[in-house]
Design a protein around this motif. Structure first.
Motif, PDB file in Angstrom:
ATOM      1  N   GLN A   1       0.826  -1.210   0.000  1.00 55.00           N
ATOM      2  CA  GLN A   1       0.000   0.000   0.000  1.00 55.00           C
ATOM      3  C   GLN A   1       0.864   1.267   0.000  1.00 55.00           C
ATOM      4  O   GLN A   1       0.553   2.240  -0.669  1.00 55.00           O
ATOM      5  CB  GLN A   1      -0.940   0.001   1.218  1.00 55.00           C
ATOM      6  N   LEU A   2       1.952   1.212   0.741  1.00 53.76           N
ATOM      7  CA  LEU A   2       2.858   2.367   0.755  1.00 53.76           C
ATOM      8  C   LEU A   2       3.469   2.581  -0.626  1.00 53.76           C
ATOM      9  O   LEU A   2       3.627   3.717  -1.087  1.00 53.76           O
ATOM     10  CB  LEU A   2       3.960   2.154   1.793  1.00 53.76           C
ATOM     11  N   ALA A   3       3.809   1.479  -1.277  1.00 53.74           N
ATOM     12  CA  ALA A   3       4.386   1.591  -2.620  1.00 53.74           C
ATOM     13  C   ALA A   3       3.352   2.168  -3.587  1.00 53.74           C
ATOM     14  O   ALA A   3       3.672   2.978  -4.453  1.00 53.74           O
ATOM     15  CB  ALA A   3       4.866   0.224  -3.092  1.00 53.74           C
ATOM     16  N   ARG A   4       2.098   1.759  -3.414  1.00 58.38           N
ATOM     17  CA  ARG A   4       1.045   2.305  -4.281  1.00 58.38           C
ATOM     18  C   ARG A   4       0.914   3.806  -4.090  1.00 58.38           C
ATOM     19  O   ARG A   4       0.759   4.559  -5.038  1.00 58.38           O
ATOM     20  CB  ARG A   4      -0.308   1.656  -3.955  1.00 58.38           C
ATOM     21  N   LYS A   5       0.971   4.211  -2.833  1.00 59.97           N
ATOM     22  CA  LYS A   5       0.904   5.652  -2.574  1.00 59.97           C
ATOM     23  C   LYS A   5       2.118   6.332  -3.206  1.00 59.97           C
ATOM     24  O   LYS A   5       2.002   7.385  -3.844  1.00 59.97           O
ATOM     25  CB  LYS A   5       0.858   5.896  -1.064  1.00 59.97           C
ATOM     26  N   GLY A   6       3.257   5.719  -3.029  1.00 62.24           N
ATOM     27  CA  GLY A   6       4.483   6.267  -3.615  1.00 62.24           C
ATOM     28  C   GLY A   6       4.350   6.451  -5.120  1.00 62.24           C
ATOM     29  O   GLY A   6       4.816   7.437  -5.684  1.00 62.24           O
ATOM     30  N   LEU A   7       3.677   5.507  -5.756  1.00 58.39           N
ATOM     31  CA  LEU A   7       3.519   5.567  -7.217  1.00 58.39           C
ATOM     32  C   LEU A   7       2.785   6.819  -7.685  1.00 58.39           C
ATOM     33  O   LEU A   7       2.935   7.229  -8.831  1.00 58.39           O
ATOM     34  CB  LEU A   7       2.753   4.333  -7.703  1.00 58.39           C
ATOM     35  N   THR A   8       1.972   7.412  -6.816  1.00 59.68           N
ATOM     36  CA  THR A   8       1.248   8.609  -7.250  1.00 59.68           C
ATOM     37  C   THR A   8       2.134   9.852  -7.149  1.00 59.68           C
ATOM     38  O   THR A   8       1.722  10.938  -7.496  1.00 59.68           O
ATOM     39  CB  THR A   8      -0.025   8.847  -6.401  1.00 59.68           C
ATOM     40  N   LEU A   9       3.339   9.670  -6.616  1.00 55.48           N
ATOM     41  CA  LEU A   9       4.194  10.836  -6.375  1.00 55.48           C
ATOM     42  C   LEU A   9       5.420  10.868  -7.280  1.00 55.48           C
ATOM     43  O   LEU A   9       6.349  11.623  -7.058  1.00 55.48           O
ATOM     44  CB  LEU A   9       4.658  10.837  -4.908  1.00 55.48           C
ATOM     45  N   VAL A  10       5.423  10.008  -8.300  1.00 57.35           N
ATOM     46  CA  VAL A  10       6.664   9.846  -9.061  1.00 57.35           C
ATOM     47  C   VAL A  10       6.681  10.622 -10.371  1.00 57.35           C
ATOM     48  O   VAL A  10       7.589  10.437 -11.184  1.00 57.35           O
ATOM     49  CB  VAL A  10       6.951   8.355  -9.362  1.00 57.35           C
ATOM     50  N   ALA A  11       5.698  11.503 -10.571  1.00 56.83           N
ATOM     51  CA  ALA A  11       5.623  12.194 -11.854  1.00 56.83           C
ATOM     52  C   ALA A  11       6.961  12.849 -12.209  1.00 56.83           C
ATOM     53  O   ALA A  11       7.391  12.807 -13.349  1.00 56.83           O
ATOM     54  CB  ALA A  11       4.498  13.220 -11.825  1.00 56.83           C
ATOM     55  N   LYS A  12       7.601  13.448 -11.215  1.00 56.04           N
ATOM     56  CA  LYS A  12       8.863  14.128 -11.498  1.00 56.04           C
ATOM     57  C   LYS A  12      10.067  13.216 -11.316  1.00 56.04           C
ATOM     58  O   LYS A  12      11.179  13.599 -11.608  1.00 56.04           O
ATOM     59  CB  LYS A  12       9.011  15.334 -10.578  1.00 56.04           C
ATOM     60  N   GLN A  13       9.851  12.073 -10.748  1.00 60.59           N
ATOM     61  CA  GLN A  13      10.977  11.177 -10.477  1.00 60.59           C
ATOM     62  C   GLN A  13      10.628   9.769 -10.938  1.00 60.59           C
ATOM     63  O   GLN A  13      10.447   8.859 -10.135  1.00 60.59           O
ATOM     64  CB  GLN A  13      11.296  11.174  -8.982  1.00 60.59           C
ATOM     65  N   PRO A  14      10.545   9.581 -12.265  1.00 60.25           N
ATOM     66  CA  PRO A  14      10.049   8.308 -12.796  1.00 60.25           C
ATOM     67  C   PRO A  14      10.883   7.106 -12.381  1.00 60.25           C
ATOM     68  O   PRO A  14      10.372   5.983 -12.365  1.00 60.25           O
ATOM     69  CB  PRO A  14      10.075   8.504 -14.311  1.00 60.25           C
ATOM     70  N   ALA A  15      12.129   7.347 -12.018  1.00 61.74           N
ATOM     71  CA  ALA A  15      12.957   6.200 -11.617  1.00 61.74           C
ATOM     72  C   ALA A  15      12.309   5.464 -10.449  1.00 61.74           C
ATOM     73  O   ALA A  15      12.461   4.247 -10.312  1.00 61.74           O
ATOM     74  CB  ALA A  15      14.341   6.680 -11.230  1.00 61.74           C
ATOM     75  N   TYR A  16      11.585   6.186  -9.634  1.00 63.18           N
ATOM     76  CA  TYR A  16      10.940   5.529  -8.504  1.00 63.18           C
ATOM     77  C   TYR A  16       9.753   4.672  -8.934  1.00 63.18           C
ATOM     78  O   TYR A  16       9.325   3.789  -8.192  1.00 63.18           O
ATOM     79  CB  TYR A  16      10.505   6.562  -7.465  1.00 63.18           C
ATOM     80  N   GLY A  17       9.217   4.932 -10.100  1.00 65.62           N
ATOM     81  CA  GLY A  17       8.148   4.094 -10.619  1.00 65.62           C
ATOM     82  C   GLY A  17       8.622   2.652 -10.705  1.00 65.62           C
ATOM     83  O   GLY A  17       7.951   1.711 -10.265  1.00 65.62           O
ATOM     84  N   ASP A  18       9.795   2.498 -11.248  1.00 69.97           N
ATOM     85  CA  ASP A  18      10.440   1.199 -11.359  1.00 69.97           C
ATOM     86  C   ASP A  18      10.568   0.550  -9.984  1.00 69.97           C
ATOM     87  O   ASP A  18      10.162  -0.591  -9.767  1.00 69.97           O
ATOM     88  CB  ASP A  18      11.825   1.437 -11.987  1.00 69.97           C
ATOM     89  N   PHE A  19      11.103   1.332  -9.065  1.00 72.40           N
ATOM     90  CA  PHE A  19      11.310   0.810  -7.706  1.00 72.40           C
ATOM     91  C   PHE A  19      10.002   0.338  -7.079  1.00 72.40           C
ATOM     92  O   PHE A  19       9.906  -0.763  -6.535  1.00 72.40           O
ATOM     93  CB  PHE A  19      11.940   1.892  -6.825  1.00 72.40           C
ATOM     94  N   PHE A  20       8.994   1.192  -7.164  1.00 75.63           N
ATOM     95  CA  PHE A  20       7.742   0.860  -6.474  1.00 75.63           C
ATOM     96  C   PHE A  20       7.074  -0.380  -7.073  1.00 75.63           C
ATOM     97  O   PHE A  20       6.555  -1.221  -6.341  1.00 75.63           O
ATOM     98  CB  PHE A  20       6.783   2.051  -6.487  1.00 75.63           C
ATOM     99  N   TRP A  21       7.081  -0.474  -8.408  1.00 71.02           N
ATOM    100  CA  TRP A  21       6.455  -1.662  -8.996  1.00 71.02           C
ATOM    101  C   TRP A  21       7.211  -2.921  -8.619  1.00 71.02           C
ATOM    102  O   TRP A  21       6.618  -3.969  -8.355  1.00 71.02           O
ATOM    103  CB  TRP A  21       6.324  -1.512 -10.513  1.00 71.02           C
TER     104      TRP A  21
END
Lengths: 742, 238
Positions: B190-210
């Motif tokens: 759930q925390l990762a899902r929340k994190g995913l909504t905050l990655v617009a400027k830092q797409p590298a974290y998209g990879d991490f969260f998924w």
């Protein structure tokens, strides 16, 4: 003669028997007393109420502070403004430079050591911070404000002190006034008793006690407060016994913590440690001699010499104590005169129970995990999320709004109100106002009262619509008259507030203008049950019966619950339960429980984000635009007004910057009020938001949402260089059109 | 490093009894990546008057744009109106090499971390580099607590960081990874899902969260969910 002798012998025998019986009884009594004394003294654990703390003020470079916040918080903590900072508990604020000597505090995760710090402020922010040796500091946590306690049924409260904690001269002052021969006598002072007896005989009743400190302790500790002969008889032997078993210092330390020094409502103030906080808002070891003298003087009669109620009398008593010290050459005459001229310096704000509504919530949360006894006896330390500055502003916003409303609509005797403020990102509750008077511990309208929510439900309809993937903000909605047949054969015809219907309107406008018919139609097309399911997921979980009028908010929620729902909307559809307690530790600082940040996705993040922008339009153009009478123009106001039938309830719920708040107003008996959501609740809401530090969104636009310039009248996306309304869209978008849609 | 990661991802289901171990190793690797961040270190909310043009999205969407307002929204606007911001480069192998496997930043790496990205403030807006340094410090303190076997303290430190920088994906990344290490896979997801909504400027974290979501699902024995999450990793823009 022989008869006489026999009679005499019998009398003697009887006499001796009586003496023996009495001696045995006395011995038994003495043994019993001895056991009592030892048992109570050794086995005694004071019941220490749980202490409830506010969130600590954290300072770091970049930290935003509202105007006046820093000084407010320092004063609440009992810090004194001085010209030169020398001791813990002092500060100096000049030209954006704050010098402060912190006291240090044992937090749940670490200890902060008290030290002298320099903080540079600029434009409402912390610019830099340095420590004693000039080293750069990244984070300073001031000690948290004690906001209250959870008291046992006998309502005793104390703050334990040890002999080593006392300010210099304290013991000397106490003994000079109460018991000069303390370290010499055996627990009772025959000369003292003789003096008291003479006085009592003269007066024909008990007017004076020749009590030593030891006797006073016995009186407080073992016996009830009534001045009876029997008690007087027991007091002396018990004092002797106590004295024979324990050292003078041990007895003195217990005395310091036991002595009764005042009453606040139902709460009894015991011991000098707590009295110092209660009367001066400072720890005992920071008190100056004239303050110490006042506390010592009060021992003689805490109610009679109560400095809050009888300041003159208390001052006289204090000055008498100071003159005793001068007589004993403990201070010079000059010092005495100087000290006698000092004001009482009582704390300007009562230290406790100013946040009854918030404390209700604390108790509610703690009772789930702790037994009532543990809370009232074990000296637990409860670290809450309350933000004293925000709470203060909330109280002021409520007070000022009521003054204003009274001017406009006359006295509204039955009108009540409630407010809940939380941190948008993690759901921490920062402030609660439970009724129109704020400080009154009566019915808590924020927690205990559920009222119809009216139009507050419309955003939930829109969220459901956006998440369905079938609607976007320019989707046309039909606002023409509507008739819905009911299960009982009757029909329901929802109407708009202005009595008009508005034809076909873009979806965002139906929310911004709060059109009932268009929204009911939208909700019906989605399914009432789907909308209510979404409502449950957002945090108002209940087995809602699905019928059409629900769509116009024919359902009851408490302000707290409403805030929970809007909290979820404001954080991209992620539900975090509103939280009140961060940590609970034992008295020694050991962590007992930590309440972690919880989060659960409750709605589609893209839909929730788009809805947030829609709610911002309510603030800019719609029913919420009155907020900008108070709130700065740059500030985003995103929320929804709610007005129920006949204006029985006035609501506003929404967010701005990092804060979510909900305000409700309505009559106690749910009768009609003169208020709409905008003219009532919104006033309080925006007064509050105007006073809180504002921090705009940085990175919460979920991937997949993009902003486009649109022509809402035509319902199309237009070129970016046209004039038009900028709106966010996810996958589903209106068609693009050239020529600015014309 | 990347190879190690792939290897771990491809562990067959038969290894599931040891799945906590593998999850821990995997999260550690991810956490390491997260600690270093993309070569271009993700910024913690930069509150100095932005040197970027003001994005349309940062304001309330009201603006029925008049000509005067159009200047504020930095026209001409691209369609769609994009959020400005630095695109971090993808995970940098060199910075990863400076990390120990369990996500602790070596001294060497640490010195290159926060300071390099401090924005240069002009005198007119001599505001501090926002709260970036304190957040970095709290993350380090969390690491230290975790290393000392005090996950609860680590979580408190991370929550403290979250309060200061609530829209910083890095903080959610650490929290999620820590919870997964603690075996609280649902919470981590759930925390990762929340994190995913905050990655617009830092797409590298998209990879991490998924990847973290995939790991959480694997931990819960949800093989299909894991594959779905991994598929999302592949769909991310590179």
């Amino acid at each position: 003669m022989a008869k006489q002798t026999r009679k005499l012998n019998r009398s003697w025998r009887f006499f001796w028997q009586l003496i023996t019986v009495l001696a045995v009884c006395g011995l038994v009594l003495l043994i019993w007393l001895d056991a009592q004394v030892r048992h109570r003294f050794e086995g005694h654990r004071w019941s220490l109420p749980a202490k409830v703390y506010a969130r600590p003020l954290e300072l770091y470079s970049g930290k935003q502070l509202a105007e006046g916040q820093l000084v407010f918080e320092l004063r609440q903590l009992g810090y004194r403004a001085v010209k030169k900072v020398r001791r813990p508990g002092q500060y100096r604020l000049q030209n954006n430079q704050l010098q402060i000597y912190t006291r240090g505090f044992h937090f749940a995760d670490a200890s902060e050591v008290g030290s002298q710090l320099q903080v540079v402020l600029q434009a409402g922010r912390v610019l830099s911070m340095r420590g004693e040796q000039g080293q750069v500091l990244h984070l300073i946590r001031l000690e948290p404000q004690l906001i209250g306690g959870i008291y046992p049924s006998h309502n005793e409260d104390r703050e334990l002190v040890q002999l080593a904690d006392l300010p210099s001269g304290f013991i000397a002052t106490l003994l000079a006034v109460e018991d000069r021969a303390y370290y010499e006598h055996l627990g009772i002072s025959p000369t003292g008793i003789a003096r008291a007896m003479v006085a009592n005989v003269k007066a024909g009743r008990v007017v004076q006690g020749g009590s030593t400190l030891t006797q006073q302790l016995v009186k407080n500790f073992y016996l009830d407060a009534e001045q009876t002969l029997w008690r007087k008889l027991l007091e002396a032997p018990m004092a002797l016994l106590l004295n024979s078993h324990y050292s003078k210092d041990e007895i003195l330390e217990v005395y310091l913590n036991e002595v009764f020094l005042g009453q606040q409502g139902k709460r009894a103030i015991h011991g000098f440690g707590l009295a110092s906080w209660y009367y001066f808002g400072q720890p005992l070891n920071e008190l100056a001699l004239h303050q110490t003298a006042l506390l010592v003087g009060m021992v003689k009669g805490p109610s009679y010499y109560n400095p809050i109620r009888f300041p003159e009398r208390a001052k006289q008593r204090r000055n008498l104590v100071l003159s005793v010290l001068a007589d004993l050459n403990m201070i010079s005459n000059k010092q005495m005169q100087m000290l006698q001229q000092q004001p009482l310096q009582l704390t300007r704000v009562a230290q406790f129970s100013r946040y009854p509504a918030y404390l209700d919530l604390v108790r509610q949360q703690l009772q789930k995990a702790y037994k009532a006894n543990d809370l009232s006896d074990q000296g637990l330390r409860v670290f809450t999320t309350i933000d004293p500055w925000a709470q203060h502003q909330a109280d002021l916003a409520m007070r000022d709004s009521f003054i204003n409303l009274t001017k406009r609509y006359g006295k509204q005797e039955k009108l009540q109100a409630a407010l809940v403020l939380s941190q948008r990102d993690n759901g921490e509750v920062l402030a609660v106002v439970g009724d129109r008077d704020g400080g009154y511990a009566g019915h808590n309208w924020a927690l205990d009262s559920s009222r119809q929510v009216g139009s507050l439900l419309k955003p939930v309809i829109h969220l459901t619509a956006l998440a369905s993937g079938r609607f976007h903000l320019l989707s046309p909605l039909d606002d023409s008259p509507l008739t819905i047949p009911q299960a009982d054969g009757s029909v329901w015809q929802p109407a708009n507030y202005d009595g008009q219907s508005h034809g076909v309107v873009p979806m965002y406008e139906a929310l911004v203008k709060s059109y009932n018919i268009a929204n009911v139609r939208l909700g019906m097309s989605l399914g009432v049950d789907k909308v209510l399911e979404q409502l449950s997921a957002l945090g108002a979980k209940q087995d809602w019966q699905a019928y059409p009028s629900r769509l116009l908010g024919a359902l009851e929620l408490s302000p707290l619950k409403v805030n929970q729902v809007y909290q979820t909307l404001a954080s991209n559809g992620f539900y975090s339960p509103l939280s009140i307690v961060r940590d609970v530790t034992q008295a020694n600082g050991q962590l007992l429980s930590h309440y972690p940040y919880q989060v659960r996705q409750a709605a589609d993040p893209q839909a929730a984000y788009i809805l947030q922008q829609e709610l911002a339009l309510v603030g800019r153009q719609g029913t919420g635009r009155g907020a900008y009478r108070y709130v700065a123009d740059k500030q985003l106001v995103a929320g929804k007004t709610g007005t129920t039938n006949d204006q029985r309830d006035s609501w506003f719920s929404g967010f701005s910057g990092r804060h979510v708040a909900t305000v409700w107003m309505g009559n106690e008996d749910a009768s009609p009020t003169p208020l709409t959501g905008a003219s009532g609740a919104l006033q309080v809401w925006s007064r509050l938001m105007a006073q809180l530090p504002y921090q705009e969104d940085a990175d919460n636009q979920p991937p997949g949402v993009d902003f486009f310039r649109t022509n809402p009248a035509v319902g199309v996306i237009i070129d970016a260089d046209c004039a038009g309304l900028v709106l966010p869209f996810a996958k589903l978008r209106p068609a693009a059109q050239t020529n600015c849609g014309n | 490093m990347k190879q190690t990661k792939r290897h771990l991802w491809q562990l067959p289901q038969s290894v599931i009894p040891a799945r906590k171990v593998s999850a821990i190793m995997l999260v550690s690797a991810l956490l390491g990546a997260c600690a270093a961040g993309p070569g271009d270190l993700p910024m913690v909310e930069d509150r100095s008057l932005s040197k970027y043009p003001q994005p349309v999205r940062s304001g309330p969407v009201e603006m029925v744009v008049t000509e005067q307002e159009a200047a504020v929204v930095n026209s001409p606007l691209p369609v769609p109106i994009q959020s400005p911001g630095k695109e971090p480069s993808s995970l940098d192998q060199n910075s990863l090499a400076k990390l120990s496997v369990d996500g602790h930043i070596s001294d060497d790496a640490q010195t290159t971390l926060p300071m390099a990205k401090t924005p240069v403030a002009t005198p007119a807006m001599a505001l501090p580099p926002a709260s970036q340094q304190v957040v970095e410090q709290l993350l380090l303190e969390a690491d230290t607590a975790k290393a000392k076997g005090q996950p609860e303290i680590a979580i408190m430190k991370l929550q403290q960081a979250q309060r200061i920088a609530p829209q910083e994906p890095k903080v959610y990344a650490r929290l999620a990874a820590l919870y997964l290490l603690e075996g609280q896979a649902l919470r981590a997801e759930q925390l990762a899902r929340k994190g995913l909504t905050l990655v617009a400027k830092q797409p590298a974290y998209g990879d991490f969260f998924w990847r973290l979501i995939a790991a959480s699902r694997r931990y819960q024995g949800d093989a299909q969910g894991e594959q779905e999450a991994l598929a999302r990793v592949k769909q991310l823009p590179r």
